[in-house]
Design a protein around this motif. Structure first.
Motif, PDB file in Angstrom:
ATOM      1  N   ALA A   1       1.040  -1.311  -0.185  1.00 11.17           N
ATOM      2  CA  ALA A   1       0.081  -0.104  -0.015  1.00 11.17           C
ATOM      3  C   ALA A   1       0.849   1.365   0.095  1.00 11.17           C
ATOM      4  CB  ALA A   1      -0.938  -0.021   1.243  1.00 11.17           C
TER       5      ALA A   1
ATOM      6  N   ARG B   1       1.130   7.403  -6.297  1.00 14.29           N
ATOM      7  CA  ARG B   1       0.029   8.082  -6.515  1.00 14.29           C
ATOM      8  C   ARG B   1       0.279   9.640  -6.082  1.00 14.29           C
ATOM      9  NH1 ARG B   1      -5.215   9.679  -4.008  1.00 14.29           N
ATOM     10  NH2 ARG B   1      -6.938   9.169  -5.507  1.00 14.29           N
ATOM     11  N   ASN B   2       0.976   9.802  -4.977  1.00 12.11           N
ATOM     12  CA  ASN B   2       1.312  11.137  -4.919  1.00 12.11           C
ATOM     13  C   ASN B   2       2.236  11.913  -5.668  1.00 12.11           C
ATOM     14  OD1 ASN B   2      -0.074  11.015  -2.452  1.00 12.11           O
ATOM     15  ND2 ASN B   2       1.626  10.587  -0.883  1.00 12.11           N
TER      16      ASN B   2
ATOM     17  N   ARG C   1       0.935   4.241  -2.605  1.00 10.59           N
ATOM     18  CA  ARG C   1       0.299   5.560  -2.187  1.00 10.59           C
ATOM     19  C   ARG C   1       1.439   6.597  -2.609  1.00 10.59           C
ATOM     20  NH1 ARG C   1      -3.791   8.456   0.502  1.00 10.59           N
ATOM     21  NH2 ARG C   1      -2.799  10.473   1.083  1.00 10.59           N
TER      22      ARG C   1
ATOM     23  N   GLU D   1      -6.096  -1.777   1.868  1.00 10.73           N
ATOM     24  CA  GLU D   1      -4.986  -1.029   1.109  1.00 10.73           C
ATOM     25  C   GLU D   1      -5.176  -0.217   0.059  1.00 10.73           C
ATOM     26  OE1 GLU D   1      -1.723  -4.971   0.889  1.00 10.73           O
ATOM     27  OE2 GLU D   1      -3.235  -4.923  -0.293  1.00 10.73           O
TER      28      GLU D   1
ATOM     29  N   SER E   1      -5.975   3.003   1.712  1.00  6.46           N
ATOM     30  CA  SER E   1      -4.468   3.590   2.354  1.00  6.46           C
ATOM     31  C   SER E   1      -3.754   4.495   1.177  1.00  6.46           C
ATOM     32  CB  SER E   1      -3.701   2.650   2.991  1.00  6.46           C
ATOM     33  OG  SER E   1      -2.168   2.989   3.173  1.00  6.46           O
ATOM     34  N   VAL E   2      -4.115   3.685   0.026  1.00  5.53           N
ATOM     35  CA  VAL E   2      -3.505   4.445  -1.417  1.00  5.53           C
ATOM     36  C   VAL E   2      -4.190   5.766  -1.622  1.00  5.53           C
ATOM     37  CG1 VAL E   2      -2.954   4.122  -3.597  1.00  5.53           C
ATOM     38  CG2 VAL E   2      -2.468   2.336  -2.011  1.00  5.53           C
ATOM     39  N   CYS E   3      -5.500   5.490  -1.419  1.00  4.30           N
ATOM     40  CA  CYS E   3      -6.299   6.699  -2.016  1.00  4.30           C
ATOM     41  C   CYS E   3      -6.640   7.828  -0.670  1.00  4.30           C
ATOM     42  CB  CYS E   3      -7.657   6.307  -2.410  1.00  4.30           C
ATOM     43  SG  CYS E   3      -7.423   5.221  -4.137  1.00  4.30           S
ATOM     44  N   GLY E   4      -6.353   7.569   0.499  1.00  5.05           N
ATOM     45  CA  GLY E   4      -6.599   8.176   1.358  1.00  5.05           C
ATOM     46  C   GLY E   4      -7.890   8.351   1.807  1.00  5.05           C
TER      47      GLY E   4
END
Length: 162
Positions: free
Chosen positions: A54, A61-62, A58, A131, A134-137
Motif C-alpha cells: 500500500a 499516487r502522490n 500511495r 490497502e 490507504s493508497v487513496c486516502g
C-alpha cells in the motif's frame, strides 16, 4: 528493504499503475523514477511501514499528483487529478488476452475516476480494500463502496456480464 528488492517486487505493477493514471509511457517512466528517488529518501522509515504494498502505491499516487500539478499548472493539474486519466486504463493493458477483459478496459473510461482507480487496484493488483483505502486516502469501507459501484456500472455497460 533495498531499492533493488523493492523494484523487483513492485516495479512492474507500479509502472502499470502509473501508466493507468497518466496514459503516457514516457510520463509513467518519469514518475516511476521520481517515485524510486522518493523511496530512496525513506531508507530509515521503512521499519515503520506496516504495509509496504500500500505504501509504494500511495507514494506513486502522490508523485503522479505532483507531476500533474508541475507539468500543467496547479489549477489544471488539480482538475485532471479529480477527473483521472480516462484513457489511461486501456493504455496500461494494450493486449489483454480475454475479449471480455478488453471490453472492460475500454469501458472503464466511463467510470468516475475514484471508482476506476478502486477497480484497477483491486482487479489488476490484488490490493485489499484496506490497502486501496490507504493508497487513496479514504477508509476501507469507502474503497469497498467505490469498487462495488464501479463493478456494478461495468456490469451494466457490459449487459450484465462481469
Amino acid at each position: 528493504m533495498n531499492l533493488e528488492e523493492l523494484y523487483a517486487r513492485h516495479g512492474e505493477r507500479i509502472y502499470r499503475y502509473l501508466l493507468f493514471k497518466l496514459g503516457s509511457a514516457e510520463d509513467a517512466e518519469d514518475v516511476l523514477q521520481e517515485s524510486f528517488c522518493r523511496f530512496a529518501r525513506y531508507d530509515l522509515r521503512w521499519k515503520l511501514v506496516r504495509d509496504p504494498q500500500a505504501f509504494v502505491f500511495r507514494v506513486a499516487r502522490n508523485e503522479v499528483n505532483r507531476f500533474l500539478r508541475r507539468k500543467i499548472g496547479r489549477r489544471e493539474g488539480a482538475r485532471m487529478i479529480a477527473e483521472g486519466a480516462a484513457h489511461g486504463f486501456a493504455t496500461a493493458f494494450a493486449a489483454p488476452e480475454e475479449p471480455s477483459l478488453a471490453l472492460l478496459l475500454r469501458r472503464a473510461g466511463d467510470l468516475p475516476a475514484d471508482q476506476r482507480e478502486a477497480v484497477y487496484l483491486k482487479v489488476f493488483n490484488g490490493l485489499t480494500f484496506k490497502e486501496i483505502g490507504s493508497v487513496c486516502g479514504v477508509s476501507a469501507n469507502t474503497a469497498a463502496s467505490r469498487y462495488r459501484y464501479g463493478i456494478e456500472k461495468l456490469r451494466e455497460v457490459l449487459g450484465g456480464e462481469p
